[in-house]
Design a protein around this motif. Structure first.
Motif, PDB file in Angstrom:
ATOM      1  N   ASP A 196       0.821  -1.214   0.000  1.00  9.15           N
ATOM      2  CA  ASP A 196       0.000   0.000   0.000  1.00  9.15           C
ATOM      3  C   ASP A 196       0.857   1.267   0.000  1.00  9.15           C
ATOM      4  OD1 ASP A 196      -2.230  -1.598   0.027  1.00  9.15           O
ATOM      5  OD2 ASP A 196      -2.413  -1.574   2.214  1.00  9.15           O
ATOM      6  N   GLU A 197       2.123   1.147   0.399  1.00 11.60           N
ATOM      7  CA  GLU A 197       3.010   2.311   0.466  1.00 11.60           C
ATOM      8  C   GLU A 197       3.682   2.594  -0.876  1.00 11.60           C
ATOM      9  OE1 GLU A 197       5.753   1.343   3.531  1.00 11.60           O
ATOM     10  OE2 GLU A 197       4.351   1.803   5.126  1.00 11.60           O
ATOM     11  N   VAL A 198       3.495   1.705  -1.829  1.00  3.89           N
ATOM     12  CA  VAL A 198       4.133   1.838  -3.132  1.00  3.89           C
ATOM     13  C   VAL A 198       3.168   2.531  -4.091  1.00  3.89           C
ATOM     14  CG1 VAL A 198       5.156   0.587  -5.057  1.00  3.89           C
ATOM     15  CG2 VAL A 198       5.500  -0.231  -2.736  1.00  3.89           C
ATOM     16  N   GLU A 199       3.679   3.527  -4.787  1.00  4.41           N
ATOM     17  CA  GLU A 199       2.883   4.297  -5.740  1.00  4.41           C
ATOM     18  C   GLU A 199       3.229   3.820  -7.152  1.00  4.41           C
ATOM     19  OE1 GLU A 199       2.946   8.904  -6.729  1.00  4.41           O
ATOM     20  OE2 GLU A 199       3.133   8.495  -4.591  1.00  4.41           O
ATOM     21  N   TRP A 200       2.233   3.597  -7.975  1.00  2.00           N
ATOM     22  CA  TRP A 200       2.447   3.097  -9.324  1.00  2.00           C
ATOM     23  C   TRP A 200       2.030   4.136 -10.344  1.00  2.00           C
ATOM     24  CZ3 TRP A 200       5.020  -1.290  -9.499  1.00  2.00           C
ATOM     25  CH2 TRP A 200       4.935  -2.153  -8.423  1.00  2.00           C
ATOM     26  N   THR A 201       2.745   4.189 -11.432  1.00  2.00           N
ATOM     27  CA  THR A 201       2.375   5.021 -12.566  1.00  2.00           C
ATOM     28  C   THR A 201       2.501   4.160 -13.813  1.00  2.00           C
ATOM     29  OG1 THR A 201       3.359   6.909 -11.445  1.00  2.00           O
ATOM     30  CG2 THR A 201       2.806   7.188 -13.745  1.00  2.00           C
ATOM     31  N   ALA A 202       1.402   4.026 -14.546  1.00  2.00           N
ATOM     32  CA  ALA A 202       1.447   3.275 -15.795  1.00  2.00           C
ATOM     33  C   ALA A 202       1.861   4.229 -16.905  1.00  2.00           C
ATOM     34  CB  ALA A 202       0.084   2.684 -16.097  1.00  2.00           C
ATOM     35  N   ILE A 203       2.852   3.852 -17.664  1.00  2.00           N
ATOM     36  CA  ILE A 203       3.350   4.687 -18.746  1.00  2.00           C
ATOM     37  C   ILE A 203       2.652   4.244 -20.031  1.00  2.00           C
ATOM     38  CG2 ILE A 203       5.405   5.470 -19.963  1.00  2.00           C
ATOM     39  CD1 ILE A 203       5.274   6.139 -16.938  1.00  2.00           C
ATOM     40  N   ARG A 204       1.892   5.143 -20.614  1.00  2.00           N
ATOM     41  CA  ARG A 204       1.175   4.822 -21.849  1.00  2.00           C
ATOM     42  C   ARG A 204       1.661   5.745 -22.951  1.00  2.00           C
ATOM     43  NH1 ARG A 204      -1.787   0.755 -20.868  1.00  2.00           N
ATOM     44  NH2 ARG A 204      -3.024   0.577 -19.006  1.00  2.00           N
ATOM     45  N   ALA A 205       2.732   5.356 -23.598  1.00  2.00           N
ATOM     46  CA  ALA A 205       3.297   6.177 -24.672  1.00  2.00           C
ATOM     47  C   ALA A 205       3.344   5.354 -25.937  1.00  2.00           C
ATOM     48  CB  ALA A 205       4.696   6.638 -24.292  1.00  2.00           C
ATOM     49  N   GLN A 206       3.218   6.000 -27.046  1.00  2.00           N
ATOM     50  CA  GLN A 206       3.323   5.294 -28.317  1.00  2.00           C
ATOM     51  C   GLN A 206       4.795   5.024 -28.608  1.00  2.00           C
ATOM     52  OE1 GLN A 206       0.985   4.093 -30.426  1.00  2.00           O
ATOM     53  NE2 GLN A 206      -0.446   4.547 -28.769  1.00  2.00           N
ATOM     54  N   GLY A 207       5.078   3.868 -29.153  1.00  2.00           N
ATOM     55  CA  GLY A 207       6.445   3.515 -29.474  1.00  2.00           C
ATOM     56  C   GLY A 207       6.889   4.178 -30.764  1.00  2.00           C
ATOM     57  N   ALA A 208       8.174   4.438 -30.854  1.00  2.00           N
ATOM     58  CA  ALA A 208       8.716   4.997 -32.091  1.00  2.00           C
ATOM     59  C   ALA A 208       8.732   3.900 -33.149  1.00  2.00           C
ATOM     60  CB  ALA A 208      10.120   5.529 -31.837  1.00  2.00           C
ATOM     61  N   GLY A 209       9.085   4.239 -34.343  1.00  2.00           N
ATOM     62  CA  GLY A 209       9.022   3.311 -35.464  1.00  2.00           C
ATOM     63  C   GLY A 209       9.677   1.973 -35.179  1.00  2.00           C
ATOM     64  N   GLY A 210       8.906   0.900 -35.354  1.00  2.00           N
ATOM     65  CA  GLY A 210       9.442  -0.448 -35.170  1.00  2.00           C
ATOM     66  C   GLY A 210       9.431  -0.929 -33.734  1.00  2.00           C
ATOM     67  N   ILE A 253      10.740   7.010   0.859  1.00  2.00           N
ATOM     68  CA  ILE A 253      11.425   6.395   1.997  1.00  2.00           C
ATOM     69  C   ILE A 253      10.931   6.990   3.319  1.00  2.00           C
ATOM     70  CG2 ILE A 253      13.672   6.058   3.102  1.00  2.00           C
ATOM     71  CD1 ILE A 253      14.909   6.135   0.297  1.00  2.00           C
ATOM     72  N   ALA A 254      10.800   8.311   3.373  1.00  2.00           N
ATOM     73  CA  ALA A 254      10.429   8.970   4.630  1.00  2.00           C
ATOM     74  C   ALA A 254       9.022   8.594   5.077  1.00  2.00           C
ATOM     75  CB  ALA A 254      10.532  10.484   4.463  1.00  2.00           C
ATOM     76  N   ALA A 255       8.097   8.412   4.145  1.00  2.00           N
ATOM     77  CA  ALA A 255       6.708   8.119   4.504  1.00  2.00           C
ATOM     78  C   ALA A 255       6.462   6.634   4.732  1.00  2.00           C
ATOM     79  CB  ALA A 255       5.784   8.636   3.417  1.00  2.00           C
ATOM     80  N   SER A 256       7.463   5.799   4.542  1.00  2.00           N
ATOM     81  CA  SER A 256       7.260   4.354   4.659  1.00  2.00           C
ATOM     82  C   SER A 256       7.301   3.910   6.116  1.00  2.00           C
ATOM     83  CB  SER A 256       8.333   3.615   3.866  1.00  2.00           C
ATOM     84  OG  SER A 256       9.587   3.807   4.476  1.00  2.00           O
ATOM     85  N   SER A 257       6.893   2.660   6.324  1.00  2.00           N
ATOM     86  CA  SER A 257       6.880   2.099   7.678  1.00  2.00           C
ATOM     87  C   SER A 257       8.137   1.277   7.958  1.00  2.00           C
ATOM     88  CB  SER A 257       5.631   1.222   7.858  1.00  2.00           C
ATOM     89  OG  SER A 257       5.678   0.151   6.941  1.00  2.00           O
ATOM     90  N   LEU A 258       9.191   1.521   7.210  1.00  2.00           N
ATOM     91  CA  LEU A 258      10.452   0.811   7.437  1.00  2.00           C
ATOM     92  C   LEU A 258      11.085   1.278   8.738  1.00  2.00           C
ATOM     93  CD1 LEU A 258      12.033   1.048   3.869  1.00  2.00           C
ATOM     94  CD2 LEU A 258      10.993  -0.944   4.905  1.00  2.00           C
TER      95      LEU A 258
END
Length: 136
Positions: A12-26, A42-47
């Motif tokens: 739950d402490e891990v933030e995800w970002t899906a990268i949706r970019a078009q690929g270059a030729g090929g 790191i600072a906001a984690s429960s480690l």
């Protein structure tokens, strides 16, 4: 010798970002569209505090100056596999820091060892000098 308990990350402490970019030729667009960036503060984690300090002190290029770990994964076609791979790499990074480093042996000779060495030297030189007098 028992191993210390393993530090387990809270997903739950891990933030995800899906990268949706078009690929270059090929380029394979499916792979690019399933790419994932993991952001872990790191600072906001429960480690434990000691692990946080060692993570910040680690000279890893994936750790930014403000204490955020950024891991990118795009080797798999599915986003779930990329997330699992990124989370595994983050866990390996934390595991490498979780074990405190062993105290290093003193590299400089102590005063007592210097004195012992000098005494041994002087005794040897006296013996050598005595030998040369007897034979000469």
């Amino acid at each position: 010798m028992s191993l210390p308990p393993r530090v387990v990350l809270d997903p739950d402490e891990v933030e995800w970002t899906a990268i949706r970019a078009q690929g270059a030729g090929g380029q394979n667009v499916n792979k690019v569209s399933s790419a994932v960036h993991l952001r872990f503060d790191i600072a906001a984690s429960s480690l434990p505090q000691a692990v946080k300090e060692r993570l910040r002190a680690l000279g890893d290029q994936r750790i930014t100056a403000d204490g955020v770990v950024v891991i990118k994964a795009q080797t798999h076609r599915s986003q779930e596999k990329n997330r699992a791979e990124a989370l595994q790499r983050l866990q390996e990074l934390v595991d490498s820091v979780a074990v405190p480093p062993r105290p290093r042996r003193a590299t400089k000779p102590t005063y007592a060892s210097k004195q012992r060495r000098l005494e041994g030297k002087s005794q040897r030189s006296q013996v050598k000098a005595g030998r040369s007098k007897v034979t000469g």
